[in-house]
Structure formats: C-alpha cells, structure tokens
Design a protein around this motif. Structure first.
Motif, PDB file in Angstrom:
ATOM      1  N   ASP A   1       0.808  -1.222   0.000  1.00 49.30           N
ATOM      2  CA  ASP A   1       0.000   0.000   0.000  1.00 49.30           C
ATOM      3  C   ASP A   1       0.837   1.266   0.000  1.00 49.30           C
ATOM      4  N   MET A   2       2.137   1.158  -0.360  1.00 54.96           N
ATOM      5  CA  MET A   2       2.994   2.343  -0.261  1.00 54.96           C
ATOM      6  C   MET A   2       3.500   2.826  -1.616  1.00 54.96           C
ATOM      7  N   ASP A   3       2.884   2.372  -2.692  1.00 55.07           N
ATOM      8  CA  ASP A   3       3.251   2.864  -4.018  1.00 55.07           C
ATOM      9  C   ASP A   3       4.707   2.541  -4.382  1.00 55.07           C
ATOM     10  N   HIS A   4       5.245   1.453  -3.847  1.00 55.44           N
ATOM     11  CA  HIS A   4       6.606   1.055  -4.189  1.00 55.44           C
ATOM     12  C   HIS A   4       6.648   0.470  -5.583  1.00 55.44           C
ATOM     13  N   GLU A   5       7.696   0.806  -6.318  1.00 59.02           N
ATOM     14  CA  GLU A   5       7.805   0.285  -7.683  1.00 59.02           C
ATOM     15  C   GLU A   5       8.332  -1.153  -7.704  1.00 59.02           C
ATOM     16  N   ASN A   6       9.220  -1.447  -6.777  1.00 63.67           N
ATOM     17  CA  ASN A   6       9.890  -2.751  -6.800  1.00 63.67           C
ATOM     18  C   ASN A   6       9.209  -3.733  -5.865  1.00 63.67           C
ATOM     19  N   MET A   7       8.990  -4.945  -6.372  1.00 63.89           N
ATOM     20  CA  MET A   7       8.411  -6.006  -5.552  1.00 63.89           C
ATOM     21  C   MET A   7       9.124  -7.322  -5.815  1.00 63.89           C
ATOM     22  N   PHE A   8       9.107  -8.203  -4.825  1.00 63.87           N
ATOM     23  CA  PHE A   8       9.919  -9.418  -4.854  1.00 63.87           C
ATOM     24  C   PHE A   8       9.127 -10.607  -4.308  1.00 63.87           C
ATOM     25  N   TRP A   9       9.462 -11.791  -4.823  1.00 66.08           N
ATOM     26  CA  TRP A   9       9.000 -13.040  -4.229  1.00 66.08           C
ATOM     27  C   TRP A   9      10.202 -13.892  -3.851  1.00 66.08           C
TER      28      TRP A   9
ATOM     29  N   SER B   1      10.138  -7.633  -9.691  1.00 71.30           N
ATOM     30  CA  SER B   1       9.521  -6.745 -10.668  1.00 71.30           C
ATOM     31  C   SER B   1       9.889  -5.310 -10.332  1.00 71.30           C
ATOM     32  N   TYR B   2      10.411  -4.599 -11.324  1.00 71.46           N
ATOM     33  CA  TYR B   2      10.793  -3.209 -11.096  1.00 71.46           C
ATOM     34  C   TYR B   2       9.626  -2.251 -11.345  1.00 71.46           C
ATOM     35  N   ASP B   3       8.635  -2.705 -12.073  1.00 72.03           N
ATOM     36  CA  ASP B   3       7.502  -1.825 -12.358  1.00 72.03           C
ATOM     37  C   ASP B   3       6.376  -2.671 -12.936  1.00 72.03           C
ATOM     38  N   VAL B   4       5.249  -2.037 -13.157  1.00 72.30           N
ATOM     39  CA  VAL B   4       4.097  -2.741 -13.703  1.00 72.30           C
ATOM     40  C   VAL B   4       4.476  -3.423 -15.031  1.00 72.30           C
TER      41      VAL B   4
ATOM     42  N   LYS C   1       9.106  -7.921 -15.240  1.00 71.39           N
ATOM     43  CA  LYS C   1       9.497  -9.012 -14.355  1.00 71.39           C
ATOM     44  C   LYS C   1      10.899  -9.470 -14.721  1.00 71.39           C
ATOM     45  N   GLU C   2      11.603  -9.915 -13.711  1.00 71.54           N
ATOM     46  CA  GLU C   2      12.952 -10.428 -13.910  1.00 71.54           C
ATOM     47  C   GLU C   2      13.084 -11.724 -13.120  1.00 71.54           C
ATOM     48  N   LYS C   3      13.768 -12.696 -13.688  1.00 67.13           N
ATOM     49  CA  LYS C   3      14.012 -13.942 -12.975  1.00 67.13           C
ATOM     50  C   LYS C   3      15.017 -13.715 -11.857  1.00 67.13           C
TER      51      LYS C   3
ATOM     52  N   PRO D   1      13.862 -19.467 -10.539  1.00 65.58           N
ATOM     53  CA  PRO D   1      12.563 -19.216 -11.164  1.00 65.58           C
ATOM     54  C   PRO D   1      11.846 -20.451 -11.704  1.00 65.58           C
ATOM     55  N   GLU D   2      12.575 -21.574 -11.784  1.00 67.83           N
ATOM     56  CA  GLU D   2      11.991 -22.751 -12.441  1.00 67.83           C
ATOM     57  C   GLU D   2      10.755 -23.236 -11.697  1.00 67.83           C
ATOM     58  N   GLY D   3       9.684 -23.433 -12.446  1.00 68.28           N
ATOM     59  CA  GLY D   3       8.438 -23.928 -11.877  1.00 68.28           C
ATOM     60  C   GLY D   3       7.504 -22.825 -11.407  1.00 68.28           C
ATOM     61  N   TYR D   4       7.951 -21.581 -11.568  1.00 70.73           N
ATOM     62  CA  TYR D   4       7.165 -20.428 -11.120  1.00 70.73           C
ATOM     63  C   TYR D   4       6.989 -19.430 -12.263  1.00 70.73           C
ATOM     64  N   SER D   5       5.935 -18.645 -12.175  1.00 70.96           N
ATOM     65  CA  SER D   5       5.779 -17.472 -13.027  1.00 70.96           C
ATOM     66  C   SER D   5       5.165 -16.374 -12.167  1.00 70.96           C
ATOM     67  N   VAL D   6       5.154 -15.153 -12.689  1.00 74.14           N
ATOM     68  CA  VAL D   6       4.631 -14.025 -11.917  1.00 74.14           C
ATOM     69  C   VAL D   6       3.780 -13.144 -12.828  1.00 74.14           C
ATOM     70  N   SER D   7       3.002 -12.302 -12.161  1.00 72.14           N
ATOM     71  CA  SER D   7       2.167 -11.350 -12.880  1.00 72.14           C
ATOM     72  C   SER D   7       2.137 -10.045 -12.104  1.00 72.14           C
ATOM     73  N   ARG D   8       2.311  -8.931 -12.821  1.00 74.52           N
ATOM     74  CA  ARG D   8       2.216  -7.609 -12.184  1.00 74.52           C
ATOM     75  C   ARG D   8       1.417  -6.703 -13.113  1.00 74.52           C
ATOM     76  N   GLU D   9       0.128  -6.760 -12.968  1.00 75.98           N
ATOM     77  CA  GLU D   9      -0.786  -5.961 -13.790  1.00 75.98           C
ATOM     78  C   GLU D   9      -1.034  -4.583 -13.187  1.00 75.98           C
TER      79      GLU D   9
END
Lengths: 115, 113
Positions: free
Chosen positions: A26-34, A49-52, A55-57, A61-69
C-alpha cells in the motif's frame, strides 16, 4: 506504516494443482519481490519486478511465473505444484532511501504445503 | 557457498545475558543490513550500516560495520525474551543491471525467561 499483505497465511494444495499467491502493498513502491525460505537454505529470490508489467528472474525461477498488472499487486503462480515447492513464501516491496540504499518490507508469509 | 556467513547458527541464552552474532564475507559490501524475523512473520529491517567502522545503536542492540566493509556484528545487551527470533544480515549485490539483496542464513536466537 507500510503494509504488505499476502492472501493466505497457510495453504495446502495437491501435486499438479495450479497455485496463485497474491501480494499487495500500500505504499506505491515500484519494486516487488517473491522469495521462498527453507531451513538451511535461507531466503532465495524467485522473481522480482521493477515496475508494472515488468518481471525479472531471480535465482530459482523454475516452476514459477509471476504477474504484475497493477503497481500494488504482485502475484506468484505455481503452474503445476510439486512437493519440492512446499515452503514458506515471502513477498516484499522495496523503498529507496538516500545514497542508493533500499529498505525491504516483507509480508507475513504464506506457508504452502503440497501433498 | 554463501557470500554472507552468519555465526553462530543457533544460540540459546538466559534472559539478562549479553550476546554477539556475526556476519562475515570475503567480499566488500557498500552497505549491510540487519533484519529480525519473528516466528511466523516476515523479516523486519533493524538497521543499515554504510561506513566502514560505523557503530549504530538501537536501544540494547549495537551494530558495527567492519573497517574493510566485509563483516558486521550485532551485540545485544541484557537480552530479553522479546529478542527471540531469526537475525538475518543482507547486502546489496549487482547482477548485470539488476541490484538485489544477498542474504545470510541467519542466527536463530532463543532467549529463555
């Protein structure tokens, strides 16, 4: 206060299921991580992910994918869950501080068990 | 091979004791961070050290960055049960154009009443 929330604290899924883990900040951060966290292996970066729509591996990363809409939401997808993906999954967002230093804010984690 | 080695791996002490945990590397870091993770929660940032030789205090916690910026220590004075948790050190690492955090495996601290 910065808040990073994760959709579930505990999740049990069967082998082969598609699993979605949701994270919202909820803080408008551009960068997010798993990350996933396992005893003896520590925190390992899965994707970031650096922005909407970007995404970067990470390291595993094998066996996973991500989404940032949307900027506030970063989703981790296990396309076909396997028992070796049983783990604690931690989402984080990152805030830039002075001098090129960043502070990471973590969610409470999702403990996923794949049977 | 871990870039950041933390020691000890586990520590169990009585309330009121002092302790020091370490984060060591053979590489130079521009900064190091310490996080504390309580059981069932995500890590929370405690401090960032930037300058070689820097000492920062957070109540009963004292953090030091080595002169060569390859190591850091965390000293807790008069530990309390609320200090129980996993203490993680992390440092920035550049892979191509990407900047990420490298993590140690942590020191798991239990403070017994």
């Amino acid at each position: 206060d910065v808040k990073v929330t994760q959709s579930s604290r505990y999740l049990v899924k069967r082998t082969g299921e598609k699993v979605f883990l949701e994270c919202v900040q909820d803080m408008d951060h551009e960068n997010m991580f798993w990350y996933r966290q396992d005893p003896g292996l520590g925190l390992r970066l899965i994707y970031f992910s650096y922005d909407v729509k970007m995404k970067e591996k990470g390291d595993i990363p094998e066996g996973y994918s991500v989404s940032r809409e949307k900027k506030e939401r970063f989703s981790l997808i296990l396309e076909s869950a396997s028992t070796n993906q049983t783990s604690m999954y931690l989402c984080a967002s990152r805030k830039p501080l002075a001098g090129g230093i960043y502070e990471q804010y973590f969610g409470p984690g999702t403990r996923l068990t794949v049977t | 091979t871990q870039l950041l080695e933390q020691s000890p791996q586990f520590l169990s002490i009585q309330e009121g004791e002092n302790l020091t945990v370490y984060c060591n590397s053979s590489s130079v870091f521009s900064s190091l961070q310490w996080y504390r993770q309580e059981p069932g929660e995500g890590p929370v940032l405690l401090v960032t050290v930037v300058t070689g030789g820097e000492v920062k205090k957070l109540k009963r916690l004292t953090f030091q960055f080595g002169d060569a910026r390859k190591d850091s220590s965390l000293h807790i004075t008069a530990a309390q049960p609320g200090d129980t948790g996993l203490y993680l050190c992390a440092g920035p690492w550049y892979a191509g154009n990407n900047r990420k955090l490298i993590w140690g495996l942590g020191t798991s601290l239990a403070v017994n009443p």
